[in-house]
Design a protein around this motif. Structure first.
Motif, short mmCIF file in Angstrom:
data_model
loop_
_atom_site.label_atom_id
_atom_site.label_comp_id
_atom_site.label_asym_id
_atom_site.label_seq_id
_atom_site.Cartn_x
_atom_site.Cartn_y
_atom_site.Cartn_z
N LEU A 216 36.29 -3.46 -8.39
CA LEU A 216 36.11 -4.85 -7.99
C LEU A 216 35.58 -5.71 -9.14
CD1 LEU A 216 34.66 -4.16 -4.44
CD2 LEU A 216 36.89 -5.17 -4.95
N ALA A 217 34.71 -5.14 -9.95
CA ALA A 217 34.21 -5.88 -11.10
C ALA A 217 35.35 -6.20 -12.07
CB ALA A 217 33.11 -5.09 -11.80
N ALA A 218 36.29 -5.24 -12.21
CA ALA A 218 37.42 -5.44 -13.11
C ALA A 218 38.36 -6.54 -12.61
CB ALA A 218 38.20 -4.14 -13.29
N THR A 219 38.34 -6.80 -11.30
CA THR A 219 39.16 -7.88 -10.73
C THR A 219 38.35 -9.16 -10.58
OG1 THR A 219 38.65 -7.34 -8.41
CG2 THR A 219 40.50 -6.18 -9.43
N ASP A 220 37.16 -9.19 -11.19
CA ASP A 220 36.24 -10.32 -11.06
C ASP A 220 35.88 -10.55 -9.59
OD1 ASP A 220 34.60 -12.34 -12.03
OD2 ASP A 220 36.19 -13.85 -11.95
N TRP A 221 35.76 -9.45 -8.84
CA TRP A 221 35.34 -9.46 -7.44
C TRP A 221 36.34 -10.17 -6.53
CZ3 TRP A 221 31.77 -5.92 -6.86
CH2 TRP A 221 30.97 -5.61 -7.97
N PRO A 227 50.11 -10.79 -7.68
CA PRO A 227 49.67 -11.56 -8.85
C PRO A 227 50.65 -12.61 -9.37
CG PRO A 227 50.45 -9.42 -9.55
CD PRO A 227 50.53 -9.42 -8.05
N VAL A 228 51.79 -12.78 -8.73
CA VAL A 228 52.77 -13.77 -9.15
C VAL A 228 52.87 -14.83 -8.06
CG1 VAL A 228 55.16 -14.18 -9.84
CG2 VAL A 228 54.04 -12.03 -10.45
N ASP A 229 52.95 -16.09 -8.45
CA ASP A 229 53.02 -17.20 -7.50
C ASP A 229 54.22 -17.04 -6.57
OD1 ASP A 229 52.80 -19.69 -6.22
OD2 ASP A 229 54.06 -20.65 -7.75
N LEU A 230 53.94 -17.07 -5.26
CA LEU A 230 55.00 -16.97 -4.25
C LEU A 230 55.22 -18.29 -3.52
CD1 LEU A 230 54.20 -13.45 -2.72
CD2 LEU A 230 55.85 -14.02 -4.52
N GLY A 231 54.64 -19.35 -4.04
CA GLY A 231 54.89 -20.67 -3.46
C GLY A 231 54.04 -21.01 -2.25
N VAL A 232 52.92 -20.32 -2.07
CA VAL A 232 52.03 -20.60 -0.95
C VAL A 232 50.64 -20.95 -1.49
CG1 VAL A 232 50.97 -19.69 1.15
CG2 VAL A 232 53.28 -19.00 0.54
N THR A 233 50.17 -22.14 -1.18
CA THR A 233 48.85 -22.59 -1.63
C THR A 233 47.76 -21.80 -0.92
OG1 THR A 233 49.74 -24.81 -1.93
CG2 THR A 233 47.33 -24.59 -1.85
N GLY A 284 54.03 -10.82 -13.93
CA GLY A 284 52.78 -10.18 -13.52
C GLY A 284 52.01 -9.60 -14.68
N PRO A 285 50.82 -9.07 -14.43
CA PRO A 285 49.95 -8.56 -15.48
C PRO A 285 50.35 -7.15 -15.91
CG PRO A 285 48.91 -8.27 -13.35
CD PRO A 285 50.20 -9.01 -13.09
N ASP A 286 49.71 -6.67 -16.97
CA ASP A 286 49.93 -5.31 -17.45
C ASP A 286 49.18 -4.28 -16.61
OD1 ASP A 286 51.57 -6.20 -19.49
OD2 ASP A 286 49.91 -6.36 -20.92
N GLU A 287 48.20 -4.73 -15.81
CA GLU A 287 47.45 -3.87 -14.91
C GLU A 287 47.53 -4.49 -13.51
OE1 GLU A 287 45.41 -1.06 -15.43
OE2 GLU A 287 45.98 -0.84 -17.53
N ARG A 352 29.52 -10.35 -2.90
CA ARG A 352 30.11 -10.78 -4.17
C ARG A 352 31.62 -10.98 -4.09
NH1 ARG A 352 27.64 -7.35 -9.10
NH2 ARG A 352 28.47 -9.19 -10.16
N LEU A 353 32.22 -10.51 -3.03
CA LEU A 353 33.68 -10.56 -2.93
C LEU A 353 34.19 -11.98 -2.75
CD1 LEU A 353 34.55 -7.49 -0.67
CD2 LEU A 353 34.86 -7.71 -3.13
N ARG A 354 35.33 -12.25 -3.36
CA ARG A 354 36.03 -13.52 -3.20
C ARG A 354 37.43 -13.22 -2.67
NH1 ARG A 354 37.51 -15.83 -7.51
NH2 ARG A 354 37.21 -14.09 -8.96
N GLN A 355 37.83 -13.91 -1.61
CA GLN A 355 39.15 -13.69 -1.02
C GLN A 355 39.84 -15.02 -0.81
OE1 GLN A 355 39.22 -11.04 2.33
NE2 GLN A 355 41.44 -11.18 2.60
N ARG A 356 40.93 -15.24 -1.55
CA ARG A 356 41.68 -16.49 -1.45
C ARG A 356 42.77 -16.41 -0.38
NH1 ARG A 356 44.06 -19.08 -6.44
NH2 ARG A 356 45.49 -17.29 -6.29
N ARG A 357 43.20 -15.21 -0.06
CA ARG A 357 44.31 -15.02 0.88
C ARG A 357 43.82 -14.33 2.14
NH1 ARG A 357 48.38 -18.16 -1.38
NH2 ARG A 357 48.41 -17.83 -3.65
#
Length: 448
Positions: A216-221, A227-233, A284-287, A352-357
Motif C-alpha cells: 500500500l505504501a508503494a501505491t501511495d496508499w 491505471p489507464v483512463d477509461l473515460g469515467v471521472t 499503463g505503468p511498468d508495475e 491512510r487508505l485513499r479510494q477514488r473508485r
C-alpha cells in the motif's frame, strides 16, 4: 465452465419451471461470523445494488421434472451455507441458519415466444427480485424445458457462492441426475469459521500484515484501480459492459503452459505477465498494482464464499520471460497474504487508505481443469449480474477449451478502445510464448 454477464446473457426459450425453497424449522444464530467480503457485499445490497451469480447447465435432453426437483432439493439441503441468510442489526450483520429445507415446485409457464436475449433479460429480473440475502432461502431455482433439451438455472446472491462453489454444484447436479451417491458435503460454515479464527489470530507484528503495508505504501496508499483512463471521472460510474475472449484455444493453451513450465514459470503468473505488458502497451505503468482473489479455508466439497484477497505488483518489463520469472516469485509470495483477511488490513491501515473508485481493480484466475465440473456433453455457464461501474475488473479462466478472459468495465468509447487493444495485445504476447516451444531452454531463477 464459461463466464458471462447478465447484460449479454442469452437463453433459448421454453417452458419455465420454478421451484421454491421453503425453510424447515426455526432459524438459529450461526456460529460462523460474517466475513469482511460479505460485509462489503451486504452494504452494497442494502444500498440497492444487488449482486448475484447464476449457474446454468444445458442438457441435450428433455429432463424429467420430478427427478430434477428431487435433485435441486438435495443440493440445497446438503450445503449449510445455502440454508442460511442474513439480518441487519445495530452493530452490523448476523447469519441465521435453518436446520432443513423443503424445495417445492412453484410454477410452470409456457414458452412466451420471446427471443433468447429477451428471455434471459426476464430471467435476470426474476433472479434479482429473488436473490435477497436478507430473506430466508433466497435462491432462484428453475429449469427451461424444450422438446429435446433442458437448461437448469440456479441463481444465488454472491454471499453464498464463489467460482469454486459453482463448479462443485455443476458436478453434484450432474452426478445426482445420473443416479450417483454423493459423499457427505463439507461444511461451508466451518470453512468460514476457520478463516475468521485465522484473522482473529493476526497480531500487529505479523509479517503478512507488514507486506500489505509495503504494498500500500508503494501505491501511495491508493486502493488499486485500472491505471489507464477509461473515460469515467472519479465519483461517477457508467453502465457496465462485458468483453469475453479466448486468449489461447485448447491445444495452444496446453503448449503455452508447457513452454512456461520449461522456462521455470507457472501458467497463472505467466498470464498475469502478458496482461501487465499489454496494459503497459496502452499507456499503463511498468508495475501493475492489483488485487488477486485466492481461495482460503474451503475444502473441495463445500459451498460458500471463501475467498481472500492478495495484493500483487505485476512486473511488465521488456523481456517477457524475465518478467514471468519475477511474477512467478511475486505471486507465490503474495498468495499467503490473502490468509489474514481484510479485517486486520483495514484495522492497521484503513485511516491512510485513499479510494477514488467504488470498485477495486482486480485480476482473478480459475483453473477449471483442476475442479469438479459437469458431465461431458453438458454445457456450464456462470452468469454474473451487472451494475454500474467505474473501473475494469478481469477474470481469467482455463478449461478444456483453452485460456479465456472476461473483462467487465464502464461502457465508454474510451474504455472500449483501451480494453479491446489490451486484450488483443495479450493474445499476441501469449501466442508469442508458444512460438518459443522449439527454442533451447535456459532456466534462470527459482521455480515457484
Amino acid at each position: 465452465m464459461k463466464l458471462s454477464s447478465s447484460e449479454t446473457w442469452e437463453v433459448e426459450p421454453g417452458e419455465l419451471v420454478r421451484w421454491l425453497p421453503v425453510p424447515g424449522g426455526c432459524a438459529a444464530l450461526a456460529s460462523a461470523p460474517v466475513s469482511e467480503n460479505e460485509r462489503f457485499h451486504l452494504d452494497s445490497v442494502s444500498q440497492g445494488q444487488p449482486g448475484w451469480i447464476a449457474l446454468t447447465l444445458d442438457f441435450p435432453e428433455r429432463l424429467d421434472l420430478d427427478r430434477l426437483g428431487e435433485v435441486v432439493s438435495t443440493v440445497i439441503a446438503r450445503h449449510d451455507v445455502l440454508r442460511s441468510h442474513y439480518v441487519a442489526t445495530d452493530t452490523g450483520y448476523q447469519r441465521l441458519l435453518h436446520g432443513g429445507v423443503d424445495v417445492k415446485e412453484d410454477s410452470r409457464e409456457p414458452d412466451a415466444g420471446l427471443r433468447p436475449a429477451e428471455f434471459a433479460s426476464a430471467l435476470s429480473a426474476r433472479i434479482t427480485a429473488t436473490c435477497n440475502p436478507f430473506e430466508p432461502m433466497p435462491h432462484f431455482l428453475a429449469a427451461v424445458r424444450r422438446s429435446s433439451s433442458t437448461t437448469v438455472v440456479c441463481g444465488f446472491d454472491h454471499c453464498y457462492v464463489d467460482a469454486r462453489s459453482m463448479a462443485l454444484l455443476s458436478s453434484e447436479i450432474c452426478e445426482l441426475l445420473a443416479g450417483a451417491a454423493l459423499a457427505p458435503a463439507e461444511s461451508g460454515l466451518d470453512a468460514l469459521r476457520r478463516v475468521a479464527g485465522d484473522e482473529a489470530a493476526v497480531t500487529p507484528d505479523d509479517a503478512r500484515l507488514g507486506e500489505w503495508g509495503r504494498f500500500l505504501a508503494a501505491t501511495d496508499w491508493q486502493v488499486p484501480e485500472f491505471p489507464v483512463d477509461l473515460g469515467v471521472t472519479p465519483g461517477t460510474a457508467a453502465e457496465m459492459h462485458t468483453m469475453v475472449a479466448t486468449l489461447l484455444p485448447g491445444d495452444t493453451a496446453r503448449a503455452f503452459s508447457s513452454v512456461v513450465h520449461q522456462h521455470g514459470g507457472r501458467t497463472y503468473p505467466a498470464v498475469l505477465t502478458c496482461a501487465a505488458m499489454a496494459v503497459s502497451s496502452v499507456g499503463g505503468p511498468d508495475e501493475l498494482a492489483t488485487v488477486v482473489p485466492a481461495g482460503t479455508g474451503a475444502g473441495p466439497g463445500c459451498v460458500g464464499w471463501s475467498v481472500g484477497n492478495a495484493p500483487l505488483r505485476i512486473a511488465a518489463g521488456d523481456d517477457l520471460f524475465a518478467a514471468m520469472h519475477v511474477n512467478t516469485a511475486r505471486l507465490a509470495a503474495a498468495l499467503p497474504l490473502a490468509e489474514i483477511g481484510l479485517t486486520p488490513v483495514y484495522a492497521a491501515f484503513g485511516h491512510r487508505l485513499r479510494q477514488r473508485r467504488s470498485d477495486v481493480f482486480m485480476m482473478s484466475y480459475v483453473d477449471y481443469t483442476r475442479l469438479p465440473g459437469p458431465h461431458p456433453g453438458v454445457r456450464a455457464e456462470q452468469v454474473s449480474s451487472a451494475k454500474p461501474t467505474d473501473t475494469a475488473q478481469w477474470w481469467f479462466w482455463r478449461d478444456a477449451d483453452g485460456i479465456h478472459v472476461r473483462v467487465r468495465y464502464p461502457r465508454t468509447e474510451r474504455a472500449v478502445e483501451v480494453l479491446a487493444a489490451t486484450v488483443e495485445e495479450m493474445r499476441t504476447l501469449a501466442t508469442a510464448v508458444v512460438a518459443h516451444a522449439a527454442d533451447p531452454v535456459t532456466v534462470s531463477g527459482e521455480r515457484a
